[in-house]
Design an enzyme around this catalytic site. Structure first.
Site, PDB file in Angstrom:
ATOM      1  N   SER A   8       0.867  -1.181   0.000  1.00 10.86           N
ATOM      2  CA  SER A   8       0.000   0.000   0.000  1.00 10.86           C
ATOM      3  C   SER A   8       0.901   1.227   0.000  1.00 10.86           C
ATOM      4  O   SER A   8       1.521   1.565   1.021  1.00 10.86           O
ATOM      5  CB  SER A   8      -0.890  -0.010   1.241  1.00 10.86           C
ATOM      6  OG  SER A   8      -1.647   1.173   1.295  1.00 10.86           O
ATOM      7  N   HIS A  33      -0.197  -0.933  -4.944  1.00  8.41           N
ATOM      8  CA  HIS A  33      -1.575  -0.580  -4.598  1.00  8.41           C
ATOM      9  C   HIS A  33      -1.621   0.892  -4.206  1.00  8.41           C
ATOM     10  O   HIS A  33      -0.902   1.335  -3.304  1.00  8.41           O
ATOM     11  CB  HIS A  33      -2.046  -1.450  -3.415  1.00  8.41           C
ATOM     12  CG  HIS A  33      -3.431  -1.132  -2.957  1.00  8.41           C
ATOM     13  ND1 HIS A  33      -4.560  -1.600  -3.596  1.00  8.41           N
ATOM     14  CD2 HIS A  33      -3.882  -0.386  -1.905  1.00  8.41           C
ATOM     15  CE1 HIS A  33      -5.640  -1.167  -2.968  1.00  8.41           C
ATOM     16  NE2 HIS A  33      -5.259  -0.421  -1.943  1.00  8.41           N
ATOM     17  N   ASP A  35      -4.080   4.219  -3.203  1.00 11.09           N
ATOM     18  CA  ASP A  35      -5.382   4.668  -2.694  1.00 11.09           C
ATOM     19  C   ASP A  35      -5.645   6.123  -3.078  1.00 11.09           C
ATOM     20  O   ASP A  35      -4.795   6.992  -2.874  1.00 11.09           O
ATOM     21  CB  ASP A  35      -5.407   4.573  -1.163  1.00 11.09           C
ATOM     22  CG  ASP A  35      -5.452   3.134  -0.685  1.00 11.09           C
ATOM     23  OD1 ASP A  35      -6.317   2.381  -1.164  1.00 11.09           O
ATOM     24  OD2 ASP A  35      -4.607   2.760   0.153  1.00 11.09           O
ATOM     25  N   MET A  37      -8.643   9.105  -2.473  1.00  8.48           N
ATOM     26  CA  MET A  37      -9.815   9.449  -1.660  1.00  8.48           C
ATOM     27  C   MET A  37     -10.230  10.880  -1.963  1.00  8.48           C
ATOM     28  O   MET A  37      -9.411  11.699  -2.376  1.00  8.48           O
ATOM     29  CB  MET A  37      -9.484   9.325  -0.172  1.00  8.48           C
ATOM     30  CG  MET A  37      -8.789   8.027   0.202  1.00  8.48           C
ATOM     31  SD  MET A  37      -8.307   8.018   1.935  1.00  8.48           S
ATOM     32  CE  MET A  37      -6.968   6.816   1.888  1.00  8.48           C
ATOM     33  N   HIS A  66      -7.237   2.237  -6.212  1.00 11.48           N
ATOM     34  CA  HIS A  66      -8.402   1.963  -5.368  1.00 11.48           C
ATOM     35  C   HIS A  66      -9.132   3.296  -5.198  1.00 11.48           C
ATOM     36  O   HIS A  66      -8.682   4.168  -4.452  1.00 11.48           O
ATOM     37  CB  HIS A  66      -7.918   1.391  -4.025  1.00 11.48           C
ATOM     38  CG  HIS A  66      -9.008   1.151  -3.036  1.00 11.48           C
ATOM     39  ND1 HIS A  66      -8.743   0.923  -1.698  1.00 11.48           N
ATOM     40  CD2 HIS A  66     -10.365   1.093  -3.161  1.00 11.48           C
ATOM     41  CE1 HIS A  66      -9.889   0.750  -1.060  1.00 11.48           C
ATOM     42  NE2 HIS A  66     -10.876   0.848  -1.919  1.00 11.48           N
ATOM     43  N   MET A  68     -11.567   5.317  -3.690  1.00 10.65           N
ATOM     44  CA  MET A  68     -12.471   5.505  -2.548  1.00 10.65           C
ATOM     45  C   MET A  68     -13.113   6.883  -2.697  1.00 10.65           C
ATOM     46  O   MET A  68     -12.894   7.793  -1.896  1.00 10.65           O
ATOM     47  CB  MET A  68     -11.694   5.408  -1.237  1.00 10.65           C
ATOM     48  CG  MET A  68     -11.276   4.005  -0.891  1.00 10.65           C
ATOM     49  SD  MET A  68     -10.402   3.927   0.681  1.00 10.65           S
ATOM     50  CE  MET A  68      -8.730   3.947   0.108  1.00 10.65           C
ATOM     51  N   MET A 137     -12.521  -5.010   2.194  1.00 14.26           N
ATOM     52  CA  MET A 137     -11.928  -4.129   3.198  1.00 14.26           C
ATOM     53  C   MET A 137     -12.129  -4.767   4.568  1.00 14.26           C
ATOM     54  O   MET A 137     -13.268  -5.043   4.964  1.00 14.26           O
ATOM     55  CB  MET A 137     -12.582  -2.749   3.161  1.00 14.26           C
ATOM     56  CG  MET A 137     -12.457  -2.013   1.835  1.00 14.26           C
ATOM     57  SD  MET A 137     -10.748  -1.780   1.308  1.00 14.26           S
ATOM     58  CE  MET A 137     -10.103  -0.778   2.654  1.00 14.26           C
ATOM     59  N   ASP A 173      -7.693  -6.092   2.223  1.00 15.47           N
ATOM     60  CA  ASP A 173      -7.012  -4.822   2.467  1.00 15.47           C
ATOM     61  C   ASP A 173      -7.438  -4.287   3.823  1.00 15.47           C
ATOM     62  O   ASP A 173      -8.619  -4.032   4.044  1.00 15.47           O
ATOM     63  CB  ASP A 173      -7.380  -3.822   1.362  1.00 15.47           C
ATOM     64  CG  ASP A 173      -6.718  -2.464   1.543  1.00 15.47           C
ATOM     65  OD1 ASP A 173      -5.866  -2.307   2.436  1.00 15.47           O
ATOM     66  OD2 ASP A 173      -7.055  -1.546   0.767  1.00 15.47           O
TER      67      ASP A 173
END
Length: 215
Positions: A8, A33, A35, A37, A66, A68, A137, A173
């Site tokens: 991550s 990976h 993220d 947001m 990912h 979000m 998750m 995750d």
């Protein structure tokens, strides 16, 4: 069974993200990976587009995003064009998740859904024929360093059973420790997003840590 080990990058050293990416690449990770947001779907902000572009520019390994974020369909084309290999959306955040997953595949990318701890298998079962990856998750998304939510285990087992029928990979995750990698791989989980519970800030080189996790 092959384990997909996925650092991550939100947990990596941002003072030298290029060096961290190169070291992880050489250590033999499988998928980077990343993220993203929006401060709305989850109460935090993740990585920036420049971070993604940097990681993508220094590795030939797979890179996932990912999302979000609310209305992820608005960003699919952007990340596909920047070179994401796998794009995860949250069905909870999309009015038309089936259409968005189709959009990802139309761009020649692998489609994934990420599902929050409180989202049931029944709620997303209709989407399973459309995905290549399902990421469960195991913490409430948005912040690193949370405690693993044990009540997600039955959902993981259900999805592993369904993965044989629908041909997708099951990923996890959130607070994934070495013990969880061992336990969940025995259940049939394929991929593990690794943060501060198993990889970053631990004793030993990335290569040494990953070798132990693969056993």
């Amino acid at each position: 069974m092959t384990k997909l080990l996925c650092p991550s990058m939100m947990c990596a050293d941002f003072s030298n993200l290029k060096k961290a990416t190169q070291e992880l690449d050489q250590a033999g990770i499988d998928i980077f990976h990343m993220d993203f947001m929006d401060g709305r779907f989850v109460p935090n902000f993740g990585m920036g587009l420049q971070d993604f572009e940097l990681v993508r520019s220094v590795t030939d390994k797979l890179v996932d995003v990912h999302l979000m974020i609310q209305e992820p369909s608005k960003y699919v084309e952007k990340f596909a064009d920047l070179g994401a290999d796998i794009i995860y959306i949250h069905p909870e955040a999309d009015q038309q998740p089936a259409r968005t997953l189709d959009m990802i595949r139309q761009k020649g990318k692998k489609a994934g859904i990420a599902i929050n701890p409180g989202t049931s298998v029944e709620m997303i079962q209709g989407l399973l024929p459309l995905v290549d990856y399902v990421m469960v998750m195991t913490v409430n998304p948005g912040f690193a360093g949370q405690k693993y939510l044990e009540y997600t285990d039955p959902k993981i087992e259900k999805l592993v059973a369904l993965s044989k029928e629908y041909k997708f990979e099951v990923m996890v995750d959130g607070a994934i420790s070495p013990e969880k990698v061992e336990q969940l791989s025995k259940v049939g989980v394929t991929g593990f997003v690794l943060g501060t519970s198993a990889l970053f800030g631990k004793t030993g080189t990335y290569k040494e840590i990953l070798m132990k996790l693969r056993v």
